[in-house]
Motif scaffolding. Structure first.
Motif, PDB file in Angstrom:
ATOM      1  N   UNK A  72      42.135  35.381  28.063  1.00  0.00           N
ATOM      2  CA  UNK A  72      42.864  35.933  29.198  1.00  0.00           C
ATOM      3  C   UNK A  72      44.275  35.365  29.107  1.00  0.00           C
ATOM      4  N   UNK A  73      45.282  36.243  29.181  1.00  0.00           N
ATOM      5  CA  UNK A  73      46.658  35.795  28.966  1.00  0.00           C
ATOM      6  C   UNK A  73      47.633  36.482  29.912  1.00  0.00           C
ATOM      7  N   UNK A  74      48.729  35.816  30.130  1.00  0.00           N
ATOM      8  CA  UNK A  74      49.886  36.342  30.856  1.00  0.00           C
ATOM      9  C   UNK A  74      49.545  36.907  32.233  1.00  0.00           C
ATOM     10  N   UNK A 114      39.122  42.298  37.019  1.00  0.00           N
ATOM     11  CA  UNK A 114      39.203  43.510  36.198  1.00  0.00           C
ATOM     12  C   UNK A 114      39.087  43.157  34.714  1.00  0.00           C
ATOM     13  N   UNK A 115      39.777  42.095  34.304  1.00  0.00           N
ATOM     14  CA  UNK A 115      39.708  41.661  32.901  1.00  0.00           C
ATOM     15  C   UNK A 115      38.300  41.193  32.550  1.00  0.00           C
ATOM     16  N   UNK A 116      37.671  40.450  33.442  1.00  0.00           N
ATOM     17  CA  UNK A 116      36.308  39.974  33.195  1.00  0.00           C
ATOM     18  C   UNK A 116      35.324  41.138  33.094  1.00  0.00           C
ATOM     19  N   UNK A 117      35.480  42.125  33.959  1.00  0.00           N
ATOM     20  CA  UNK A 117      34.586  43.289  33.927  1.00  0.00           C
ATOM     21  C   UNK A 117      34.717  44.039  32.603  1.00  0.00           C
ATOM     22  N   UNK A 138      32.310  35.194  26.205  1.00  0.00           N
ATOM     23  CA  UNK A 138      33.050  33.951  26.381  1.00  0.00           C
ATOM     24  C   UNK A 138      34.527  34.273  26.561  1.00  0.00           C
ATOM     25  N   UNK A 139      35.089  33.788  27.663  1.00  0.00           N
ATOM     26  CA  UNK A 139      36.521  33.945  27.915  1.00  0.00           C
ATOM     27  C   UNK A 139      37.172  32.573  27.883  1.00  0.00           C
ATOM     28  N   UNK A 179      34.948  30.386  30.333  1.00  0.00           N
ATOM     29  CA  UNK A 179      33.943  30.927  31.234  1.00  0.00           C
ATOM     30  C   UNK A 179      32.954  31.718  30.409  1.00  0.00           C
ATOM     31  N   UNK A 180      31.681  31.438  30.607  1.00  0.00           N
ATOM     32  CA  UNK A 180      30.623  32.202  29.961  1.00  0.00           C
ATOM     33  C   UNK A 180      30.235  33.333  30.925  1.00  0.00           C
ATOM     34  N   UNK A 181      30.329  34.547  30.437  1.00  0.00           N
ATOM     35  CA  UNK A 181      29.992  35.710  31.273  1.00  0.00           C
ATOM     36  C   UNK A 181      28.513  36.005  31.222  1.00  0.00           C
TER      37      UNK A 181
END
Length: 169
Positions: A89-91, A110-113, A122-123, A167-169
């Protein structure tokens, strides 16, 4: 009053989007954001950056309020064979006057979804030590993996530490 801010995934960089994102970047950096740039960011520098963002493996969301871009976030997929389960995840940026309305949280979700839909489990992300964004990431379930001192130079020349989260999704 209901928030009229609309989130959408940007799949094509038209002139209006480019101009709006350039303005966003210029303003958040001028306000002290640590997103890889030092102030002052010229409109040309900001436009150069954004014109190259949409490449394979990068997903971009925009938050717009009344036609003005007030926030954004990127999901950068790891493209190596051994990293097909992860993304960065950036910016994450929100205009100063649009903060404290939940936009950063909505952009992150939204990015996680999207990551989950793409099979990314994994994020990872990093943020400047001491910034309010640390509270946001922790509240979303991100776990601190470590800190690196003196990672990024601030506008005043000081070297600030960064905090790495996952973060583990």
């Amino acid at each position: 009053m209901m928030d009229e801010t609309k989130l959408s995934e940007c799949v094509r960089m038209d002139e209006a989007t480019l101009a709006g994102l350039a303005e966003l970047l210029t303003e958040v950096v001028a306000d002290g954001a640590s997103v890889g740039f030092l102030p002052p960011v010229s409109p040309e520098e900001a436009r150069r950056y954004w014109s190259g963002v949409l490449e394979p493996g990068v997903h971009l969301w925009i938050a717009a309020d009344g036609g003005r871009i007030v926030g954004t976030v990127q999901l950068q997929l790891a493209m190596k064979a051994n990293g097909s389960h992860r993304a960065e995840v950036a910016k994450l940026m929100v205009l100063p006057e649009a903060r404290r309305r939940g936009l950063a949280r909505r952009l992150m979700l939204a990015a996680e979804e999207k990551a989950a839909k793409l099979g990314r489990t994994l994020l990872v992300l990093d943020t400047r030590e001491g910034d309010p964004s640390n509270l946001l990431y922790r509240s979303l379930g991100y776990v601190e993996a470590g800190r690196i001192p003196g990672y990024a130079r601030s506008a005043g020349g000081k070297l600030d530490g960064t905090v790495i989260y996952y973060k583990v999704l």
